[in-house]
Write an enzyme that holds these catalytic residues in place. Structure first.
Site, PDB file in Angstrom:
ATOM      1  N   CYS A  42       0.838  -1.191   0.000  1.00  0.00           N
ATOM      2  CA  CYS A  42       0.000   0.000   0.000  1.00  0.00           C
ATOM      3  C   CYS A  42       0.880   1.251   0.000  1.00  0.00           C
ATOM      4  CB  CYS A  42      -0.914   0.005   1.229  1.00  0.00           C
ATOM      5  SG  CYS A  42      -2.093   1.396   1.241  1.00  0.00           S
ATOM      6  N   ASP A  44       0.397   3.794   1.730  1.00  0.00           N
ATOM      7  CA  ASP A  44       0.328   4.392   3.074  1.00  0.00           C
ATOM      8  C   ASP A  44       1.719   4.712   3.628  1.00  0.00           C
ATOM      9  OD1 ASP A  44       0.091   4.592   6.026  1.00  0.00           O
ATOM     10  OD2 ASP A  44      -1.994   4.036   5.653  1.00  0.00           O
ATOM     11  N   ARG A  46       2.749   5.074   6.515  1.00  0.00           N
ATOM     12  CA  ARG A  46       3.154   4.392   7.761  1.00  0.00           C
ATOM     13  C   ARG A  46       3.690   2.990   7.505  1.00  0.00           C
ATOM     14  NH1 ARG A  46      -2.677   4.999  10.227  1.00  0.00           N
ATOM     15  NH2 ARG A  46      -3.032   4.312   8.079  1.00  0.00           N
ATOM     16  N   HIS A  98      -2.090  -3.996   5.056  1.00  0.00           N
ATOM     17  CA  HIS A  98      -1.885  -3.559   6.448  1.00  0.00           C
ATOM     18  C   HIS A  98      -3.224  -3.276   7.115  1.00  0.00           C
ATOM     19  CE1 HIS A  98      -2.617   0.859   5.885  1.00  0.00           C
ATOM     20  NE2 HIS A  98      -2.394   0.516   4.634  1.00  0.00           N
ATOM     21  N   CYS A 101      -6.108  -0.060   6.917  1.00  0.00           N
ATOM     22  CA  CYS A 101      -5.860   0.514   5.580  1.00  0.00           C
ATOM     23  C   CYS A 101      -6.995   1.465   5.189  1.00  0.00           C
ATOM     24  CB  CYS A 101      -5.725  -0.608   4.557  1.00  0.00           C
ATOM     25  SG  CYS A 101      -5.377  -0.014   2.886  1.00  0.00           S
TER      26      CYS A 101
HETATM   27 CO    CO Z   1      -3.425   1.178   3.010  1.00  0.00          CO
END
Ligand code: CO
Length: 212
Positions: A42, A44, A46, A98, A101
């Site tokens: 992803c 993302d 993090r 994750h 998400c």
């Molecule tokens: Co995500």
């Protein structure tokens, strides 16, 4: 100082540190990359594949998109996959979702519009295919996180069906696909499932629920 300048400053500090640890480091990377892994994850911020796995530059070939979706029509991902499997001869492809998400949450909520909604088409499909199981769970975190797990499974199946992977399997190349999920709360990656040339895709089970 502007935030963006901090990035450049940190980069210089990092380069100096790497050089200090290994004077050959950058020179060795100039002419060759031989990563052992393709990481599909992803976008993302993090979920940082290199830091999470302590991979050095040259260790991971990486493709990221919102909700780690695999579309056989995605030219970007298909080019990355082709290069990874046929040129770099990578033997392990990881799809890592994750918990928490935002993309999967959005698919569950059905509230986004425009380019993100278009992109999430496969995530809506995953929800439709597993609706009974997802809706049997309490609303909120549990539903999102279970959808994250089954999304990894279904994207792994899409990946297994792509031309580069099927050709590699047929040619007897050592290629294994791994479905993982990363837990933002403790930093741990949990393996969910794997697929290799011997896996009967039609019989691929659901992953166990790993989130307590
Ligand atoms: Co995500």
């Amino acid at each position: 100082m502007k935030e963006i300048d901090q990035l450049l400053l940190s980069n210089r500090a990092w380069a100096a540190e790497m050089l200090h640890e290994n004077p050959e480091f950058f020179q060795r990377n100039v002419n060759l990359q031989r990563p052992a892994f393709l990481w599909i994850g992803c976008s993302d911020s993090r979920v940082a594949p290199d830091q999470m796995t302590q991979a050095l530059p040259g260790g991971l070939f990486v493709h990221r998109n919102i909700a780690n979706l695999v579309y056989p029509t995605d030219r970007n991902l298909m080019a990355v996959l082709h290069y990874a499997v046929n040129v770099l001869e990578i033997a392990h492809v990881v799809i890592c979702g994750h918990y928490g998400c935002g993309g999967i949450q959005a698919a569950l909520d059905g509230t986004v519009e425009g380019p993100i909604a278009d992109w999430l088409d496969h995530a809506y499909q995953v929800l439709n295919d597993h609706r009974a199981e997802i809706e049997a769970l309490p609303p909120g975190e549990e539903r999102v996180n279970r959808l994250v797990e089954v999304n990894v499974r279904d994207q792994l199946l899409h990946l297994a069906g792509t031309e580069p992977v099927q050709s590699a399997f047929a040619a007897g190349k050592p290629l294994t696909l791994h479905g993982w999920v990363y837990d933002l709360r403790d930093g741990h990656i949990k393996p969910l499932m794997r697929i290799d040339a011997d896996t009967v895709l039609a019989e691929l089970p659901q992953p166990e629920r790993v989130l307590l």
